[in-house]
Design a protein around this motif. Structure first.
Motif, PDB file in Angstrom:
ATOM      1  N   ARG A 280     -32.116   8.262  -1.460  1.00 30.52           N
ATOM      2  CA  ARG A 280     -32.446   8.437  -2.757  1.00 30.52           C
ATOM      3  C   ARG A 280     -32.436   7.167  -3.884  1.00 30.52           C
ATOM      4  O   ARG A 280     -33.546   6.828  -4.559  1.00 30.52           O
TER       5      ARG A 280
ATOM      6  N   GLN B  15     -36.186   5.219  -5.481  1.00 32.90           N
ATOM      7  CA  GLN B  15     -36.307   4.960  -6.960  1.00 32.90           C
ATOM      8  C   GLN B  15     -36.859   3.513  -7.147  1.00 32.90           C
ATOM      9  O   GLN B  15     -37.690   3.336  -7.981  1.00 32.90           O
ATOM     10  N   LYS B  16     -36.295   2.606  -6.094  1.00 33.10           N
ATOM     11  CA  LYS B  16     -36.630   1.312  -6.339  1.00 33.10           C
ATOM     12  C   LYS B  16     -37.875   0.930  -5.912  1.00 33.10           C
ATOM     13  O   LYS B  16     -38.669  -0.094  -6.398  1.00 33.10           O
TER      14      LYS B  16
END
Lengths: 215, 215
Positions: free
Chosen positions: A82, A86-87
């Motif tokens: 996760r 996001q990055k």
DNA sequence: GTACACTGACTGTCCAGTCAGTCATTTTGC
DNA sequence: GCAAAATGACTGACTGGACAGTCAGTGTAC
């Protein structure tokens, strides 16, 4: 004297957070024992002893040995994936730097931590826990490969990469991490290699191949 | 009728070759059972049943369950490495073709055979059999990596390759084979990939990286 | 005084390893 | 030739120990 005779007893873990903390203690202990002996040979007496509780207590937190193993594995997967998801979408970063970032993350957040041992344990026992293998595949492998493929495709789309092999087989990009994982646990003891340098060399090779210029 | 009642009994296996053949039957049965259940959960009753003998008979061929496992692993390693060691020294073949030949050999003689399962079993159990891990490292890993390094160094020396990463970390060259091995046994069932195409893509990447030209 | 986290001795099951016994085959005695 | 005895590969019921899971009992907190 007689009152203090038997050592201080932990206060009952009533609150939810105390319960979670104790569960974590048990999972940590279980990881140690499972790593050392493997699932089948691990004794719950040993897990209990290491966690500092009685065997019966384990069954207040987990319904069976198998469930303990599954809880252990599930607790160690998912989080990092996760975090990466996001990055990655950031479009300001070159595909190369994204790949480098991914490898750095791999090294520091997995290969350099306890999660490495969880992955190793999972790999070793997965064929005896097909359901767990499927969960791991769905929650980690598929998502991890999607990220890699996404980076590779963007690299190709921008003209940064000239080869599409990684987009087709993202497995090729993380293969050396798997070698690193297994080497560490099996051979590092008597034939140490510099894992960091190896992964760095892999990245260099990969960049040369993808960009298609001589260095 | 009463005489033929009980089925024909095998003639006692007196000669050395008959003994070897029966041992091989037992090892084959053991591989099946160990693969299915893992070492610790495998029952010798099952091994005996699959081999078509009584449990006691196993102990006429092998002194213990652990020895059975070790005999099984030892019987499956070593051969192929020797075969390759003989082929490599040929200086008429380009380093590229030597690498291709090595991969072809890997695919047909290991990944495509029962040996693949032996290697998988070994990887899964190796941390519980440190001595066996050491034997495997010495007899297979070290020698296999030496061959790779040798090919890579020759490629560099002749000017065929411009990069020395493979000479420094030959592990990088076979990493995808490891992925192939594990993927086959863990995920192929519900997420099949084309192993052959993946290894082919790896070779292409490797060649681009080593030779340092665009395709 | 009661609710409840915790304990650890106990039970039932499972299985590696054993060994007294079976049965083809070979050898010996006549 | 042929029966009797010896051989040894093979068998499978049995034993001893180990361990997952249970549960009646203990001590603590409120």
């Amino acid at each position: 004297m007689s009152v203090r005779q038997r050592a201080k007893r932990r206060a009952p873990a009533r609150s939810e957070s105390e319960r979670q903390a104790k569960l974590q203690t048990i999972l940590d202990a279980a990881l140690d024992i499972f790593l050392e002996k493997g699932f089948a040979d691990a004794r719950l007496d040993d897990v209990a002893a290491r966690a500092g509780v009685a065997k019966g207590t384990l069954y207040l937190y987990v319904p069976s040995k198998q469930a303990l193993f599954e809880a252990l594995v599930r607790s160690g997967i998912g989080g990092p994936v996760r975090a990466i998801e996001q990055k990655v979408p950031d479009p300001d970063i070159s595909a190369e730097d994204q790949l480098r970032g991914l490898f750095l993350f791999l090294r520091t957040e997995i290969l350099g931590t306890r999660r490495r041992d969880i992955v190793r344990l999972l790999l070793m026992e997965a064929s005896r826990f097909p359901e767990l293998a499927e969960v791991y595949h769905r929650e980690v492998i598929v998502r991890g490969l999607r990220i890699l493929r996404c980076i590779a495709e963007r690299g190709v789309a921008r003209g940064e990469f000239r080869s599409d092999e990684i987009a087709r087989f993202p497995q090729l990009a993380i293969a050396p991490a798997l070698v690193a994982l297994l080497w560490t646990s099996l051979f590092q003891r008597f034939d140490p290699i510099d894992i960091e340098a190896m992964l760095e060399a892999h990245l260099m090779l990969l960049m040369k191949a993808l960009k298609g210029h001589p260095s």
